[in-house]
Design a protein around this motif. Structure first.
Motif, mmCIF file in Angstrom:
data_model
loop_
_atom_site.group_PDB
_atom_site.id
_atom_site.type_symbol
_atom_site.label_atom_id
_atom_site.label_comp_id
_atom_site.label_asym_id
_atom_site.label_seq_id
_atom_site.Cartn_x
_atom_site.Cartn_y
_atom_site.Cartn_z
ATOM 1 N N HIS A 146 -70.557 -33.242 -37.065
ATOM 2 C CA HIS A 146 -71.920 -33.791 -37.022
ATOM 3 C C HIS A 146 -72.013 -35.155 -37.700
ATOM 4 O O HIS A 146 -73.084 -35.586 -38.106
ATOM 5 N N ASP A 147 -70.913 -35.814 -37.799
ATOM 6 C CA ASP A 147 -70.857 -37.128 -38.442
ATOM 7 C C ASP A 147 -71.608 -38.149 -37.582
ATOM 8 O O ASP A 147 -71.428 -38.222 -36.376
ATOM 9 N N SER A 148 -72.418 -38.950 -38.205
ATOM 10 C CA SER A 148 -73.226 -39.931 -37.472
ATOM 11 C C SER A 148 -72.391 -41.087 -36.930
ATOM 12 O O SER A 148 -72.882 -41.864 -36.120
ATOM 13 N N THR A 149 -71.139 -41.208 -37.341
ATOM 14 C CA THR A 149 -70.304 -42.299 -36.839
ATOM 15 C C THR A 149 -69.663 -41.959 -35.505
ATOM 16 O O THR A 149 -68.975 -42.780 -34.922
ATOM 17 N N PHE A 150 -69.872 -40.745 -35.019
ATOM 18 C CA PHE A 150 -69.320 -40.335 -33.738
ATOM 19 C C PHE A 150 -69.802 -41.279 -32.642
ATOM 20 O O PHE A 150 -70.970 -41.621 -32.573
ATOM 21 N N ASP A 151 -68.900 -41.693 -31.790
ATOM 22 C CA ASP A 151 -69.204 -42.679 -30.754
ATOM 23 C C ASP A 151 -69.668 -41.985 -29.472
ATOM 24 O O ASP A 151 -68.858 -41.592 -28.633
ATOM 25 N N ASP A 152 -70.981 -41.842 -29.349
ATOM 26 C CA ASP A 152 -71.552 -41.187 -28.169
ATOM 27 C C ASP A 152 -71.260 -41.948 -26.885
ATOM 28 O O ASP A 152 -71.167 -41.347 -25.820
ATOM 29 N N LEU A 153 -71.110 -43.261 -26.956
ATOM 30 C CA LEU A 153 -70.849 -44.053 -25.762
ATOM 31 C C LEU A 153 -69.507 -43.677 -25.146
ATOM 32 O O LEU A 153 -69.414 -43.450 -23.938
ATOM 33 N N HIS A 154 -68.472 -43.564 -25.962
ATOM 34 C CA HIS A 154 -67.161 -43.174 -25.434
ATOM 35 C C HIS A 154 -67.193 -41.750 -24.896
ATOM 36 O O HIS A 154 -66.573 -41.449 -23.881
ATOM 37 N N PHE A 155 -67.907 -40.889 -25.573
ATOM 38 C CA PHE A 155 -68.037 -39.506 -25.130
ATOM 39 C C PHE A 155 -68.717 -39.457 -23.761
ATOM 40 O O PHE A 155 -68.255 -38.767 -22.846
ATOM 41 N N SER A 156 -69.793 -40.213 -23.611
ATOM 42 C CA SER A 156 -70.497 -40.271 -22.325
ATOM 43 C C SER A 156 -69.635 -40.892 -21.242
ATOM 44 O O SER A 156 -69.670 -40.458 -20.082
ATOM 45 N N THR A 157 -68.861 -41.899 -21.612
ATOM 46 C CA THR A 157 -67.960 -42.527 -20.655
ATOM 47 C C THR A 157 -66.914 -41.528 -20.165
ATOM 48 O O THR A 157 -66.593 -41.484 -18.971
ATOM 49 N N ALA A 158 -66.402 -40.729 -21.067
ATOM 50 C CA ALA A 158 -65.426 -39.705 -20.689
ATOM 51 C C ALA A 158 -66.051 -38.724 -19.696
ATOM 52 O O ALA A 158 -65.421 -38.367 -18.688
ATOM 53 N N GLN A 159 -67.279 -38.311 -19.956
ATOM 54 C CA GLN A 159 -67.963 -37.405 -19.032
ATOM 55 C C GLN A 159 -68.163 -38.063 -17.666
ATOM 56 O O GLN A 159 -67.979 -37.423 -16.630
ATOM 57 N N MET A 160 -68.522 -39.327 -17.665
ATOM 58 C CA MET A 160 -68.741 -40.036 -16.415
ATOM 59 C C MET A 160 -67.439 -40.187 -15.627
ATOM 60 O O MET A 160 -67.418 -40.017 -14.405
ATOM 61 N N GLU A 161 -66.343 -40.493 -16.317
ATOM 62 C CA GLU A 161 -65.054 -40.627 -15.643
ATOM 63 C C GLU A 161 -64.621 -39.304 -15.017
ATOM 64 O O GLU A 161 -64.069 -39.289 -13.913
ATOM 65 N N LEU A 162 -64.870 -38.207 -15.706
ATOM 66 C CA LEU A 162 -64.544 -36.899 -15.136
ATOM 67 C C LEU A 162 -65.387 -36.623 -13.901
ATOM 68 O O LEU A 162 -64.877 -36.119 -12.898
#
Length: 92
Positions: free
Chosen positions: A33-49
């Protein structure tokens, strides 16, 4: 009919998306739950899949039986990773 090269390109796209998503999953799991987690990269990974699944669906329409089997196995792997990301994202 799908060409051998187009199927190979699709498989490569899927493998690349899986590698990226796996890394993002590991990073997100470590971050918890760390606030430094990069949601943009996570979303990009979902989009690429999702793009990989869409490519498989399109290519599957013109594939022969052997290619369809190969694409089906890859689709299962991609969808499994999509599910893992979704469940991890909902845990946050």
């Amino acid at each position: 009919m799908a060409t051998r090269q187009s199927v190979e390109n699709c498989i490569q796209q899927c493998e690349d998306a899986l590698r990226f998503a796996t890394q993002e999953y590991r990073d997100a799991s470590r971050q918890e739950h760390d606030s430094t987690f990069d949601d943009l990269h996570f979303s990009t990974a979902q989009m690429e899949l999702e793009n990989a699944v869409n490519t498989i669906v399109i290519l599957n329409n013109s594939a022969n039986q052997q290619q369809r089997e190969q694409l089906h196995r890859m689709r299962l792997q991609v969808q499994q990773m999509q599910n893992r990301l979704i469940l991890l994202n909902h845990d946050r």
